[in-house]
Scaffold this motif. Structure first.
Motif, mmCIF file in Angstrom:
data_model
loop_
_atom_site.group_PDB
_atom_site.id
_atom_site.type_symbol
_atom_site.label_atom_id
_atom_site.label_comp_id
_atom_site.label_asym_id
_atom_site.label_seq_id
_atom_site.Cartn_x
_atom_site.Cartn_y
_atom_site.Cartn_z
ATOM 1 N N LEU A 2 -24.807 -1.527 14.147
ATOM 2 C CA LEU A 2 -24.078 -1.026 15.142
ATOM 3 C C LEU A 2 -22.737 -0.667 14.408
ATOM 4 O O LEU A 2 -22.311 -1.864 14.241
ATOM 5 C CB LEU A 2 -24.110 -1.694 16.457
ATOM 6 C CG LEU A 2 -24.930 -1.241 17.638
ATOM 7 C CD1 LEU A 2 -24.817 -2.216 18.615
ATOM 8 C CD2 LEU A 2 -24.871 0.216 18.161
ATOM 9 N N ALA A 4 -21.173 1.597 11.426
ATOM 10 C CA ALA A 4 -21.240 1.659 10.113
ATOM 11 C C ALA A 4 -19.854 2.037 9.544
ATOM 12 O O ALA A 4 -19.768 3.464 8.985
ATOM 13 C CB ALA A 4 -22.455 2.432 9.648
ATOM 14 N N GLY A 5 -18.785 1.558 10.020
ATOM 15 C CA GLY A 5 -17.629 1.876 9.580
ATOM 16 C C GLY A 5 -17.380 0.991 7.975
ATOM 17 O O GLY A 5 -18.267 1.037 7.298
ATOM 18 N N ASN A 6 -16.113 0.630 7.979
ATOM 19 C CA ASN A 6 -15.783 -0.050 6.660
ATOM 20 C C ASN A 6 -16.429 -1.013 6.233
ATOM 21 O O ASN A 6 -17.283 -1.270 5.424
ATOM 22 C CB ASN A 6 -14.235 -0.228 6.574
ATOM 23 C CG ASN A 6 -13.450 1.118 6.343
ATOM 24 O OD1 ASN A 6 -13.686 1.862 5.582
ATOM 25 N ND2 ASN A 6 -12.380 1.246 7.288
ATOM 26 N N MET A 7 -16.415 -2.177 7.305
ATOM 27 C CA MET A 7 -17.348 -3.499 6.938
ATOM 28 C C MET A 7 -18.803 -3.114 6.974
ATOM 29 O O MET A 7 -19.558 -3.689 5.894
ATOM 30 C CB MET A 7 -16.984 -4.541 7.978
ATOM 31 C CG MET A 7 -15.850 -5.379 7.273
ATOM 32 S SD MET A 7 -15.894 -5.679 5.559
ATOM 33 C CE MET A 7 -16.987 -7.270 5.391
ATOM 34 N N GLY A 8 -19.207 -2.334 7.787
ATOM 35 C CA GLY A 8 -20.496 -2.159 8.014
ATOM 36 C C GLY A 8 -21.194 -1.424 6.878
ATOM 37 O O GLY A 8 -22.405 -1.821 6.501
ATOM 38 N N LYS A 26 -26.254 5.401 16.649
ATOM 39 C CA LYS A 26 -25.137 5.935 16.922
ATOM 40 C C LYS A 26 -25.219 7.352 17.628
ATOM 41 O O LYS A 26 -26.278 7.983 17.042
ATOM 42 C CB LYS A 26 -24.212 6.434 15.755
ATOM 43 C CG LYS A 26 -22.718 6.647 16.123
ATOM 44 C CD LYS A 26 -21.727 6.449 14.863
ATOM 45 C CE LYS A 26 -20.227 6.374 15.340
ATOM 46 N NZ LYS A 26 -19.767 7.562 16.177
ATOM 47 N N VAL A 75 -19.213 -1.295 24.773
ATOM 48 C CA VAL A 75 -19.870 0.258 24.818
ATOM 49 C C VAL A 75 -21.014 0.330 24.075
ATOM 50 O O VAL A 75 -22.180 0.957 24.558
ATOM 51 C CB VAL A 75 -18.748 1.293 24.759
ATOM 52 C CG1 VAL A 75 -19.244 2.737 24.705
ATOM 53 C CG2 VAL A 75 -17.435 1.066 25.343
ATOM 54 N N ASN A 95 -14.213 -9.747 13.248
ATOM 55 C CA ASN A 95 -12.920 -10.625 13.126
ATOM 56 C C ASN A 95 -12.887 -11.192 14.750
ATOM 57 O O ASN A 95 -13.572 -10.585 15.656
ATOM 58 C CB ASN A 95 -11.671 -9.910 12.875
ATOM 59 C CG ASN A 95 -11.545 -9.925 11.646
ATOM 60 O OD1 ASN A 95 -12.349 -10.691 10.648
ATOM 61 N ND2 ASN A 95 -10.598 -9.230 10.845
ATOM 62 N N SER A 115 -15.485 -12.407 7.049
ATOM 63 C CA SER A 115 -15.493 -11.808 5.585
ATOM 64 C C SER A 115 -14.248 -11.614 5.082
ATOM 65 O O SER A 115 -13.144 -11.409 6.032
ATOM 66 C CB SER A 115 -15.917 -10.417 5.442
ATOM 67 O OG SER A 115 -16.114 -10.003 4.122
HETATM 68 N N1 LIG Z 1 -12.261 -3.634 7.363
HETATM 69 C C1 LIG Z 1 -12.206 -4.875 6.593
HETATM 70 O O1 LIG Z 1 -11.562 -4.798 5.458
HETATM 71 C C2 LIG Z 1 -12.511 -5.768 7.427
HETATM 72 C C3 LIG Z 1 -12.400 -7.304 6.710
HETATM 73 C C4 LIG Z 1 -12.929 -8.080 7.718
HETATM 74 C C5 LIG Z 1 -13.461 -8.058 8.763
HETATM 75 N N2 LIG Z 1 -13.527 -6.965 9.583
HETATM 76 C C6 LIG Z 1 -13.794 -6.748 10.882
HETATM 77 O O2 LIG Z 1 -15.310 -6.073 10.843
HETATM 78 C C7 LIG Z 1 -14.991 -5.228 12.121
HETATM 79 C C8 LIG Z 1 -15.279 -3.812 11.733
HETATM 80 O O3 LIG Z 1 -14.020 -3.428 11.273
HETATM 81 P P1 LIG Z 1 -14.065 -1.906 10.478
HETATM 82 O O4 LIG Z 1 -12.852 -2.131 9.475
HETATM 83 O O5 LIG Z 1 -15.487 -1.782 9.589
HETATM 84 O O6 LIG Z 1 -13.898 -0.883 11.485
HETATM 85 P P2 LIG Z 1 -14.228 0.552 11.301
HETATM 86 O O7 LIG Z 1 -14.012 1.001 10.061
HETATM 87 O O8 LIG Z 1 -13.384 1.201 12.256
HETATM 88 O O9 LIG Z 1 -15.927 0.715 11.659
HETATM 89 C C9 LIG Z 1 -16.215 0.644 13.153
HETATM 90 C C10 LIG Z 1 -17.444 1.656 13.072
HETATM 91 O O10 LIG Z 1 -17.943 1.466 14.649
HETATM 92 C C11 LIG Z 1 -18.452 2.670 14.873
HETATM 93 N N3 LIG Z 1 -18.497 2.768 16.394
HETATM 94 C C12 LIG Z 1 -17.436 2.681 17.184
HETATM 95 N N4 LIG Z 1 -18.054 2.899 18.483
HETATM 96 C C13 LIG Z 1 -19.245 2.918 18.457
HETATM 97 C C14 LIG Z 1 -20.563 3.020 19.172
HETATM 98 N N5 LIG Z 1 -20.283 2.839 20.669
HETATM 99 N N6 LIG Z 1 -21.684 2.943 18.827
HETATM 100 C C15 LIG Z 1 -21.995 2.786 17.616
HETATM 101 N N7 LIG Z 1 -20.984 3.002 16.591
HETATM 102 C C16 LIG Z 1 -19.513 2.730 17.086
HETATM 103 C C17 LIG Z 1 -17.316 3.606 14.453
HETATM 104 O O11 LIG Z 1 -17.732 4.857 14.425
HETATM 105 P P3 LIG Z 1 -16.612 6.057 14.677
HETATM 106 O O12 LIG Z 1 -15.649 6.013 13.548
HETATM 107 O O13 LIG Z 1 -17.283 7.255 14.513
HETATM 108 O O14 LIG Z 1 -15.758 5.928 15.863
HETATM 109 C C18 LIG Z 1 -17.198 2.933 13.123
HETATM 110 O O15 LIG Z 1 -18.154 3.667 12.205
HETATM 111 C C19 LIG Z 1 -13.921 -5.724 12.805
HETATM 112 O O16 LIG Z 1 -14.248 -6.627 13.774
HETATM 113 C C20 LIG Z 1 -12.900 -6.169 11.892
HETATM 114 O O17 LIG Z 1 -11.949 -6.898 12.399
HETATM 115 C C21 LIG Z 1 -13.029 -5.763 8.694
#
Ligand SMILES: NC(=O)c1ccc[n+]([C@@H]2O[C@H](COP(=O)([O-])OP(=O)(O)OC[C@H]3O[C@@H](n4cnc5c(N)ncnc54)[C@H](OP(=O)(O)O)[C@@H]3O)[C@@H](O)[C@H]2O)c1
Length: 287
Positions: A2, A4-8, A26, A75, A95, A115
């Motif tokens: 669930l 697949a954004g940046n960390m996923g 999704k 959600v 986080n 991470s």
């Molecule tokens: N990025 C980093 O460098 C980093 C580092 C350490 C920790 N983190 C933590 O990792 C977590 C994710 O961060 P991120 O940066 O990867 O966030 P992100 O890039 O915004 O990715 C979140 C993903 O979740 C998807 N999503 C949202 N609602 C959804 C739903 N109802 N069902 C399925 N998918 C859904 C989004 O899709 P859409 O874009 O299509 O809405 C997006 O692909 C956060 O808690 C963040 O604090 C991130």
């Protein structure tokens, strides 16, 4: 998976390198996501991830990674809850703390991933800005798949007690995220601006009191670590600042909100944390 954004996407890359199949869950998405990952050494890799809508899932889910941003957990999880079972191995790659509280079926004890890597971008392009340590841990023994995953995921560390790295990251996030978001400044401003530095000291002091009350072994003295992170990432835009700039819901409730909820339960005052939570909920600059 669930989220697949940046960390996923970065974790999906390592998992597929280790031979695991990753499916994105999704709604309203094309059946295949074609991702591009750009690594710090300049290498670019493509990753194709199959996508299923929650309604297309017909089997139980034995392994689930939750990597949606914390406010979206409420959600994202309910439509797939019926497919989880007491032995589903769930990894929370988010986080903050507490985002899945009350959302999971009885018996599931998630593994937690913390991470310090950094990934930026927007689907389908994901820029890996830094590959640092990722800790995985939680309840029970090291899972059997962990050793092999460590061969493919750089700096992946298993720990029985995830709380120390998790709380260190929490306090850094609790200072850097809200202050840079509310004042719309890069991370280094926490060091350069005396008023922000004072707020940082107060947030750290309150957080240390709460964490020490929860665990006697918490070393406290968080400010030094937080300032070191702010210094090392001085020119960066924090994720909360970026979220606020694009009008997205922030992770404040899982970060400072979690500290405030713990403080309330322990009878500890946490006014500085409460102030940033309220200010970010209002969307205004903290006074
Ligand atoms: N990025 C980093 O460098 C980093 C580092 C350490 C920790 N983190 C933590 O990792 C977590 C994710 O961060 P991120 O940066 O990867 O966030 P992100 O890039 O915004 O990715 C979140 C993903 O979740 C998807 N999503 C949202 N609602 C959804 C739903 N109802 N069902 C399925 N998918 C859904 C989004 O899709 P859409 O874009 O299509 O809405 C997006 O692909 C956060 O808690 C963040 O604090 C991130």
């Amino acid at each position: 998976m669930l989220g697949a954004g940046n960390m996923g996407t970065l974790s999906a890359w390592y998992l597929t390198r280790a031979g695991h199949a990753v499916t994105v869950i999704k709604d309203n998405a094309s059946p295949m996501q074609e991702k591009t990952l750009c690594f710090p050494d300049g290498q670019r890799h493509s990753l194709n991830l199959p996508v299923r809508a929650p309604g297309q899932i017909s089997t139980t889910i034995d392994h689930l990674i939750v990597a949606v941003k914390t406010p979206y957990s409420q959600v994202a999880l309910p439509p797939i809850i019926q497919h989880l079972h007491a032995h589903t191995q769930l990894i929370r790659l988010q986080n903050g703390l507490g985002a899945l509280d009350g959302l999971l079926p009885h018996g599931i004890l998630p593994l937690e991933a913390v991470s310090t890597s950094a990934v930026k971008g927007q689907h389908p392009h994901h820029d890996i800005v830094a590959e640092n340590t990722t800790w995985l841990g939680g309840h029970g023994e090291k899972p059997p798949w962990m050793n092999d995953l460590q061969n493919h995921w750089p700096n992946l560390v298993w720990t029985r007690d995830i709380r120390i790295p998790q709380w260190q990251k929490l306090v850094a996030n609790a200072v850097i995220n809200p202050l840079t978001a509310l004042h719309d400044v890069p991370n280094g401003q926490i060091i350069d601006d005396p008023s922000l530095r004072l707020c940082a000291e107060k947030i750290c002091m309150e957080a240390d009191m709460v964490l020490q009350a929860l665990n006697n072994d918490w070393p406290g003295q968080s400010l030094d670590n937080v300032l070191a992170v702010a210094r090392a990432t001085a020119n960066n835009t924090s994720s909360m600042r970026a979220d606020r700039q694009r009008g997205a819901t922030t992770e404040i409730d899982a970060i400072n909100g979690w500290i405030v909820r713990q403080a309330d339960q322990l009878g500890i005052e946490a006014p500085e944390n409460q102030a940033v939570v309220s200010a970010l909920r209002r969307g205004s600059v903290a006074g």
